[in-house]
Design an enzyme around this catalytic site. Structure first.
Site, PDB file in Angstrom:
ATOM      1  N   PRO A   1       0.826  -1.216   0.000  1.00 58.64           N
ATOM      2  CA  PRO A   1       0.000   0.000   0.000  1.00 58.64           C
ATOM      3  C   PRO A   1       0.855   1.258   0.000  1.00 58.64           C
ATOM      4  O   PRO A   1       1.941   1.281   0.569  1.00 58.64           O
ATOM      5  CB  PRO A   1      -0.802  -0.116   1.291  1.00 58.64           C
ATOM      6  N   GLU A   2       0.372   2.281  -0.677  1.00 58.66           N
ATOM      7  CA  GLU A   2       1.075   3.560  -0.760  1.00 58.66           C
ATOM      8  C   GLU A   2       0.187   4.639  -0.145  1.00 58.66           C
ATOM      9  O   GLU A   2      -0.840   4.316   0.459  1.00 58.66           O
ATOM     10  CB  GLU A   2       1.421   3.849  -2.232  1.00 58.66           C
TER      11      GLU A   2
ATOM     12  N   LYS B   1       3.809   5.786   4.537  1.00 57.85           N
ATOM     13  CA  LYS B   1       2.981   4.584   4.416  1.00 57.85           C
ATOM     14  C   LYS B   1       2.614   4.024   5.794  1.00 57.85           C
ATOM     15  O   LYS B   1       2.255   2.862   5.926  1.00 57.85           O
ATOM     16  CB  LYS B   1       3.733   3.521   3.619  1.00 57.85           C
TER      17      LYS B   1
ATOM     18  N   ARG C   1      12.645  -3.219 -10.015  1.00 59.93           N
ATOM     19  CA  ARG C   1      11.189  -3.302  -9.876  1.00 59.93           C
ATOM     20  C   ARG C   1      10.552  -3.279 -11.256  1.00 59.93           C
ATOM     21  O   ARG C   1      11.166  -2.833 -12.222  1.00 59.93           O
ATOM     22  CB  ARG C   1      10.652  -2.101  -9.062  1.00 59.93           C
TER      23      ARG C   1
END
Ligand SMILES: [Zn+2]
Length: 272
Positions: free
Chosen positions: A2-3, A58, A262
């Site tokens: 989650p951001e 976060k 990534r």
């Protein structure tokens, strides 16, 4: 992971649903998720009222009055769910807080993540929150400030956006979306961006995070059984996790490649 939009969505839910309630009992199934022994955690949280719910990057900060706060970091898999009386948790929670309303706040899969009990004073000095870059949606995160932070940077732009010491709270989803919005390829060198691209990137970061918060982010984990809000931004994603699907602007297929370890998602036509 989650951001900002996902964590902000959780924060708003917590504020609406559990702020003002008191913790009557705690159940800890994985002591390693805590930073203090279970007995100490239990003694210092039981009977305390949940007074404020804040977010930094976060992480969520649940304050139990002036003395103690809980800092929650979900990392990859963690999530929290409010259980109404009669509802059973799906799986074994890492930690569960029994509230005076009969509701329970269940934290799941805090394996890499944690629930730390810290003094409320000097929160920013806590190791959990130290060393974080500016909040991209803060009023004092101006274009001028962004340009100043960006000026000395030489590496690739996408890994830089993921660097929590550069800007806090952006991860893989919103870095991809911000770069698509600003028409910048993820592997471009920060030092090679034009003045117009830098300005556009600043506006895109803020606009996309704001929009994603408005629609409840892209998290799959609902906050409660009556939560119809979480995850509402998913249909608005332009590139993230859309490999092989048509670009919403030019219809070319979205591509993916590794950038800085990534997955980067991008449109090879729209992004230069
Ligand atoms: Zn395109």
């Amino acid at each position: 992971m989650p951001e900002i939009p996902e964590i902000e969505t959780v924060r708003v839910h917590l504020e609406h649903k559990v702020q003002g309630q008191a913790i009557e009992q705690v159940i800890v199934n994985r002591e390693k998720a805590l930073n203090v022994p279970v007995a100490e955690f239990s003694a210092l949280t039981t009977g305390r009222q949940i007074t404020t719910i804040r977010r930094r990057a976060k992480q969520i900060i649940i304050s139990l009055g002036q003395e103690r706060s809980l800092i929650v970091h979900f990392m990859l898999e963690g999530h929290v769910r409010l259980l109404y009386p009669g509802e059973e948790p799906a799986g074994k929670p890492t930690v569960m807080l029994m509230l005076n309303s009969g509701q329970r706040l269940a934290f799941f899969k805090l394996n890499l993540g944690y629930l730390h009990l810290v003094p409320t004073v000097n929160l920013t000095a806590m190791p959990e929150l130290a060393g974080l870059g500016p909040e991209p949606l803060a009023a004092d995160f101006t274009l001028k400030k962004f340009l100043e932070l960006l000026a000395p940077r030489k590496g690739m732009i996408k890994p830089l956006l993921l660097d929590q010491a550069f800007i806090a709270g952006i991860g893989n989803v919103y870095s991809n979306e911000a770069l698509f919005c600003s028409r910048i390829r993820p592997e471009r060198k920060a030092s090679h961006l034009t003045a117009a691209e830098r300005q556009q990137l600043y506006h895109c970061i803020r606009a996309i995070l704001t929009e994603a918060i408005k629609f409840g982010g892209v998290y799959e984990e609902k906050f409660a059984s009556d939560d119809n809000f979480t995850g509402g931004f998913e249909p608005y994603l332009q590139v993230a996790y859309r490999t092989g699907r048509p670009c919403t602007v030019c219809s070319h297929l979205i591509e993916t490649k590794r950038v800085g370890g990534r997955n980067a998602f991008y449109c090879p036509v729209c992004q230069k």
